[in-house]
Design a protein around this motif. Structure first.
Motif, PDB file in Angstrom:
ATOM      1  N   PHE A   6     -28.694 -18.465  24.441  1.00 58.66           N
ATOM      2  CA  PHE A   6     -27.419 -18.697  25.116  1.00 58.66           C
ATOM      3  C   PHE A   6     -27.602 -18.742  26.635  1.00 58.66           C
ATOM      4  O   PHE A   6     -28.453 -18.060  27.196  1.00 58.66           O
ATOM      5  CB  PHE A   6     -26.423 -17.584  24.769  1.00 58.66           C
ATOM      6  CG  PHE A   6     -25.858 -17.671  23.385  1.00 58.66           C
ATOM      7  CD1 PHE A   6     -24.579 -18.158  23.156  1.00 58.66           C
ATOM      8  CD2 PHE A   6     -26.605 -17.261  22.284  1.00 58.66           C
ATOM      9  CE1 PHE A   6     -24.059 -18.228  21.886  1.00 58.66           C
ATOM     10  CE2 PHE A   6     -26.095 -17.336  21.001  1.00 58.66           C
ATOM     11  CZ  PHE A   6     -24.819 -17.830  20.796  1.00 58.66           C
ATOM     12  N   ASP A   7     -26.767 -19.559  27.313  1.00 58.08           N
ATOM     13  CA  ASP A   7     -26.812 -19.621  28.770  1.00 58.08           C
ATOM     14  C   ASP A   7     -26.424 -18.283  29.396  1.00 58.08           C
ATOM     15  O   ASP A   7     -26.970 -17.881  30.424  1.00 58.08           O
ATOM     16  CB  ASP A   7     -25.875 -20.719  29.284  1.00 58.08           C
ATOM     17  CG  ASP A   7     -26.347 -22.113  28.899  1.00 58.08           C
ATOM     18  OD1 ASP A   7     -27.571 -22.277  28.670  1.00 58.08           O
ATOM     19  OD2 ASP A   7     -25.512 -23.030  28.818  1.00 58.08           O
ATOM     20  N   HIS A   8     -25.455 -17.607  28.777  1.00 54.96           N
ATOM     21  CA  HIS A   8     -25.011 -16.305  29.260  1.00 54.96           C
ATOM     22  C   HIS A   8     -25.044 -15.324  28.091  1.00 54.96           C
ATOM     23  O   HIS A   8     -24.017 -15.030  27.490  1.00 54.96           O
ATOM     24  CB  HIS A   8     -23.608 -16.409  29.862  1.00 54.96           C
ATOM     25  CG  HIS A   8     -23.491 -17.420  30.962  1.00 54.96           C
ATOM     26  ND1 HIS A   8     -23.999 -17.211  32.220  1.00 54.96           N
ATOM     27  CD2 HIS A   8     -22.944 -18.668  30.962  1.00 54.96           C
ATOM     28  CE1 HIS A   8     -23.759 -18.274  32.963  1.00 54.96           C
ATOM     29  NE2 HIS A   8     -23.128 -19.172  32.229  1.00 54.96           N
ATOM     30  N   PRO A   9     -26.235 -14.825  27.757  1.00 55.61           N
ATOM     31  CA  PRO A   9     -26.377 -13.971  26.578  1.00 55.61           C
ATOM     32  C   PRO A   9     -25.573 -12.680  26.683  1.00 55.61           C
ATOM     33  O   PRO A   9     -25.525 -12.047  27.737  1.00 55.61           O
ATOM     34  CB  PRO A   9     -27.877 -13.689  26.507  1.00 55.61           C
ATOM     35  CG  PRO A   9     -28.382 -13.948  27.875  1.00 55.61           C
ATOM     36  CD  PRO A   9     -27.523 -15.021  28.447  1.00 55.61           C
ATOM     37  N   TRP A  10     -24.945 -12.323  25.557  1.00 57.31           N
ATOM     38  CA  TRP A  10     -24.206 -11.070  25.475  1.00 57.31           C
ATOM     39  C   TRP A  10     -25.172  -9.921  25.267  1.00 57.31           C
ATOM     40  O   TRP A  10     -26.179 -10.046  24.567  1.00 57.31           O
ATOM     41  CB  TRP A  10     -23.213 -11.136  24.321  1.00 57.31           C
ATOM     42  CG  TRP A  10     -22.343  -9.919  24.161  1.00 57.31           C
ATOM     43  CD1 TRP A  10     -21.168  -9.653  24.802  1.00 57.31           C
ATOM     44  CD2 TRP A  10     -22.590  -8.798  23.297  1.00 57.31           C
ATOM     45  NE1 TRP A  10     -20.666  -8.436  24.394  1.00 57.31           N
ATOM     46  CE2 TRP A  10     -21.515  -7.891  23.475  1.00 57.31           C
ATOM     47  CE3 TRP A  10     -23.609  -8.474  22.399  1.00 57.31           C
ATOM     48  CZ2 TRP A  10     -21.437  -6.687  22.779  1.00 57.31           C
ATOM     49  CZ3 TRP A  10     -23.543  -7.272  21.707  1.00 57.31           C
ATOM     50  CH2 TRP A  10     -22.466  -6.397  21.899  1.00 57.31           C
ATOM     51  N   SER A  11     -24.888  -8.788  25.862  1.00 59.27           N
ATOM     52  CA  SER A  11     -25.702  -7.586  25.711  1.00 59.27           C
ATOM     53  C   SER A  11     -24.845  -6.474  25.130  1.00 59.27           C
ATOM     54  O   SER A  11     -23.625  -6.436  25.350  1.00 59.27           O
ATOM     55  CB  SER A  11     -26.266  -7.159  27.066  1.00 59.27           C
ATOM     56  OG  SER A  11     -26.790  -5.846  27.004  1.00 59.27           O
ATOM     57  N   GLU A  27     -29.228 -13.766  20.765  1.00 56.75           N
ATOM     58  CA  GLU A  27     -28.575 -14.209  21.997  1.00 56.75           C
ATOM     59  C   GLU A  27     -29.527 -14.944  22.939  1.00 56.75           C
ATOM     60  O   GLU A  27     -29.098 -15.511  23.947  1.00 56.75           O
ATOM     61  CB  GLU A  27     -27.979 -13.004  22.733  1.00 56.75           C
ATOM     62  CG  GLU A  27     -26.770 -12.382  22.056  1.00 56.75           C
ATOM     63  CD  GLU A  27     -25.488 -13.154  22.297  1.00 56.75           C
ATOM     64  OE1 GLU A  27     -25.401 -13.890  23.303  1.00 56.75           O
ATOM     65  OE2 GLU A  27     -24.565 -13.026  21.461  1.00 56.75           O
ATOM     66  N   ASP A  43     -22.590  -4.805  27.455  1.00 55.99           N
ATOM     67  CA  ASP A  43     -21.372  -5.472  27.923  1.00 55.99           C
ATOM     68  C   ASP A  43     -20.114  -4.841  27.332  1.00 55.99           C
ATOM     69  O   ASP A  43     -19.017  -5.047  27.846  1.00 55.99           O
ATOM     70  CB  ASP A  43     -21.393  -6.966  27.569  1.00 55.99           C
ATOM     71  CG  ASP A  43     -22.444  -7.724  28.372  1.00 55.99           C
ATOM     72  OD1 ASP A  43     -22.890  -7.197  29.406  1.00 55.99           O
ATOM     73  OD2 ASP A  43     -22.807  -8.838  27.962  1.00 55.99           O
ATOM     74  N   ASN A  61     -30.619  -9.186  20.926  1.00 51.86           N
ATOM     75  CA  ASN A  61     -31.443  -9.908  21.897  1.00 51.86           C
ATOM     76  C   ASN A  61     -32.096 -11.139  21.283  1.00 51.86           C
ATOM     77  O   ASN A  61     -32.187 -12.192  21.929  1.00 51.86           O
ATOM     78  CB  ASN A  61     -32.512  -8.977  22.477  1.00 51.86           C
ATOM     79  CG  ASN A  61     -31.922  -7.881  23.341  1.00 51.86           C
ATOM     80  OD1 ASN A  61     -30.789  -7.987  23.809  1.00 51.86           O
ATOM     81  ND2 ASN A  61     -32.682  -6.812  23.558  1.00 51.86           N
TER      82      ASN A  61
END
Length: 209
Positions: free
Chosen positions: A136-141, A133, A144, A130
């Motif tokens: 980022f515009d579309h952070p990875w979780s 990320e 995912d 967290n």
């Protein structure tokens, strides 16, 4: 750490080093000698008197299984950059200038705690993800990825916690130069694309009457 008075890091600078996304070299002394590993970390201020650095290593990395003798050390490094004397206004005035290197660093000492607990490790990985990320515009979780895959990845790592006993920190950011020289350093770094280093120099600029 050798730290002249004008390069001593204040509380805000130390906080910035510990909380900005990054990695640190963990150094431990073991019965077999020195071990070191570069590891991404997160800072938890709620642990003990000075907080703790949380990270993890591959299970196959001997640094977690070889008991640390005495204190352990994590070396946190901020932005660093070469400083050309051609950027100084004083070069044209008297020419008595030489190159140097600007940097920020914190040597964080403490007791190393091993966490071979899936829940602790999973929490650490989520926090670390967290933090890194966040921009980022579309952070990875973590969510995912398939749960079974993540479970397998977590079994391959071991959690580490450095409970902080003391911190020695230094910000060598041209504070010993004149205002005109600092202007030149900021402009020179910016022109070379070293924007993070330029911003650090600007923040550390001495307030002169």
């Amino acid at each position: 750490m050798y730290t002249p008075a004008h390069f001593e890091a204040g509380p805000d600078a130390v906080q910035e080093l510990l909380t900005r996304p990054g990695a640190a070299n963990l150094v431990t002394i073991t019965s077999g000698g020195l071990l070191a590993t570069l590891l991404p970390f997160v800072y938890d201020p709620s642990v003990g008197e000075h907080g703790a650095l949380h990270t993890h290593v591959a299970r196959n990395n001997a640094q977690w299984s070889e008991p640390a003798i005495g204190e352990s050390l994590m070396i946190v490094q901020g932005a660093d950059a070469y400083i050309s004397p051609s950027w100084y206004a004083s070069k044209a005035e008297h020419g008595r200038v030489v190159p140097t290197w600007n940097y920020s660093t914190a040597h964080v000492y403490g007791r190393l705690v091993i966490h071979d607990d899936p829940a602790w490790i999973a929490s650490q990985v989520r926090r670390l993800t967290n933090v890194n990320e966040a921009g980022f515009d579309h952070p990875w979780s973590v969510d995912d990825a398939p749960e079974r895959y993540i479970s397998g990845q977590l079994r391959a790592i071991v959690g580490l916690e450095l409970v902080i006993a003391r911190i020695e920190a230094k910000t060598k950011l041209s504070q010993n130069r004149s205002a005109a020289d600092v202007d030149g350093v900021v402009a020179g770094l910016s022109a070379r694309g070293a924007t993070e280093s330029a911003a650090d120099v600007e923040r550390a600029r001495p307030v002169r009457a």
